[in-house]
Each structure stands twice: as structure tokens, then as C-alpha cells.
Design a protein around this motif. Sequence first.
Motif, PDB file in Angstrom:
ATOM      1  N   UNK A  12      10.110  -5.478   9.192  1.00 52.64           N
ATOM      2  CA  UNK A  12       8.873  -4.896   8.682  1.00 52.64           C
ATOM      3  C   UNK A  12       8.643  -3.489   9.218  1.00 52.64           C
ATOM      4  N   UNK A  13       9.124  -3.239  10.438  1.00 55.58           N
ATOM      5  CA  UNK A  13       9.025  -1.882  10.964  1.00 55.58           C
ATOM      6  C   UNK A  13       9.775  -0.898  10.087  1.00 55.58           C
ATOM      7  N   UNK A  14      10.979  -1.276   9.671  1.00 56.93           N
ATOM      8  CA  UNK A  14      11.753  -0.395   8.799  1.00 56.93           C
ATOM      9  C   UNK A  14      11.096  -0.188   7.451  1.00 56.93           C
ATOM     10  N   UNK A  15      10.481  -1.238   6.911  1.00 63.46           N
ATOM     11  CA  UNK A  15       9.819  -1.133   5.607  1.00 63.46           C
ATOM     12  C   UNK A  15       8.576  -0.251   5.703  1.00 63.46           C
ATOM     13  N   UNK A  47      -2.037  -4.117   6.092  1.00 61.12           N
ATOM     14  CA  UNK A  47      -0.692  -4.677   6.240  1.00 61.12           C
ATOM     15  C   UNK A  47      -0.741  -6.121   6.720  1.00 61.12           C
ATOM     16  N   UNK A  48      -1.546  -6.373   7.747  1.00 60.32           N
ATOM     17  CA  UNK A  48      -1.624  -7.722   8.315  1.00 60.32           C
ATOM     18  C   UNK A  48      -2.124  -8.716   7.273  1.00 60.32           C
ATOM     19  N   UNK A 121      -3.267   1.530  -4.037  1.00 61.27           N
ATOM     20  CA  UNK A 121      -2.824   2.032  -5.344  1.00 61.27           C
ATOM     21  C   UNK A 121      -1.333   2.351  -5.365  1.00 61.27           C
ATOM     22  N   UNK A 122      -0.643   2.006  -4.303  1.00 60.51           N
ATOM     23  CA  UNK A 122       0.808   2.196  -4.252  1.00 60.51           C
ATOM     24  C   UNK A 122       1.487   0.844  -4.486  1.00 60.51           C
ATOM     25  N   UNK A 123       2.027   0.614  -5.698  1.00 59.78           N
ATOM     26  CA  UNK A 123       2.627  -0.698  -5.983  1.00 59.78           C
ATOM     27  C   UNK A 123       3.793  -1.043  -5.081  1.00 59.78           C
ATOM     28  N   UNK A 128       6.751  -4.687  -1.266  1.00 61.18           N
ATOM     29  CA  UNK A 128       7.295  -4.886   0.078  1.00 61.18           C
ATOM     30  C   UNK A 128       6.591  -6.011   0.824  1.00 61.18           C
ATOM     31  N   UNK A 129       5.242  -5.979   0.795  1.00 58.86           N
ATOM     32  CA  UNK A 129       4.490  -6.926   1.625  1.00 58.86           C
ATOM     33  C   UNK A 129       4.328  -8.302   0.989  1.00 58.86           C
ATOM     34  N   UNK A 130       4.329  -8.375  -0.354  1.00 57.46           N
ATOM     35  CA  UNK A 130       4.119  -9.662  -1.017  1.00 57.46           C
ATOM     36  C   UNK A 130       5.388 -10.267  -1.600  1.00 57.46           C
TER      37      UNK A 130
END
Length: 201
Positions: A12-15, A47-48, A121-123, A128-130
Motif C-alpha cells: 500500500x505504501x507503493x500504491x 485511505x483508512x 474525484x480521482x477514480x 487501488x483502494x477498493x
Amino acid sequence: MLESYLTGLLVCGGIIVAIGAQNAYVLSQAIRREHHWWSAGVCMTSDILLFTLGMFGVTAALMAMPEALEVLRWLGVSFLGWLAVQAFIRAGRGRAALEAGGETRKTLKGVLLTTLAVTLLNPQVYLDTLLLIPAVGAQQSSAPGFVAGASSASVIWFGGLAWLGSSLAPVLSRPGAWRVIDGVIGLMMLAIALQLAFSGL
């Protein structure tokens, strides 16, 4: 547990590092010392929440509504393009040098709303997160450990951006430096918007 935590931290750090719009905005606010810790906190919290939601099944609902991502895609293109134009205008006109301890130029409400917009607003954030992160997390022996590692990565990264930017503010307070900063931020926002527009998701 520890292995899952470290996997979440590293992956996740890299993402997070690669999601440029959030990084550019938080860093620019930190250099200006305009509610930068609030801005970083919004990114951490978002993010969390998204990591947690992704690990608990929102991914399936998102996959069932691909048109929602397409709408977010074009909203993101428009908003990032607007941010780029604003940065280029500031770079062209220049601005007064930043005075340490001086009055902030933006309200807290404005900074919070803009941070939320840059984030939501950034898909790519949702992909990445979902999607990507839950796919990795599902393979771990401890889902809570993985989420904790992912959350730690966000806190460390955005906390570091806020601290670094504010620490560099006195060095970067000259008007010429502001032109370069705004120009780079404008280019970053424009590049992300163009990538979304032409490459899709």
C-alpha cells in the motif's frame, strides 16, 4: 499477523506514493503552511476508510456499477484540469514570498473541501483502494493485520509530506521558487488528467 502487516505496509505504501494528485496537493499546502496537517489528515482518514471498506465487500458492489467509475473518471479529469490551470496561472503571475507565520491564504473549509475533491474525484483511488488492495489483502492470513499495515503506510506517507513541505517552506519562500513549484504542480495535475482522459481506467 506481522507478515500481513508488513505486506500491507509495503504494498500500500507503493500504491499511495503513485497517486500523484493527493501528493501534489498535500505537499503544496505544506509548503504554503496552509492547514497542511488537516489536509494530510483528510487523506489518511480517506485511505483508512477505503482500505477497510474494500476489505469488507464494497469491491463487489463497485464491480456491479462500472458506470459509476466512468462518471468519476470524467469528473476527475475536469477537476484536475481546473487545478492545473490554476497552478499555471499562479506560475505565470508569480506571487509574493511566503512569510513564516503569516496569515494563511485559504480557509480551512476550502482546504478540506479541495482535499476531499482531489481524493474522491480521482477514480484511480477507488481502483487501488477498493480493487487492487483488497485483492492482495484477501490472500493474507490476517485481514486486520493487512489493513493495519496499509493504514500505517498512509499515515507515515502523508505525515511525512506535511512535515517535509512545512520544513522546506522557509527555503522555498522566494517568488522564483514559487513559480517553479506551481509550474511543477500544474504539470503533474495536467499529466494525471490527460492520462485519465486518454488511457481510461
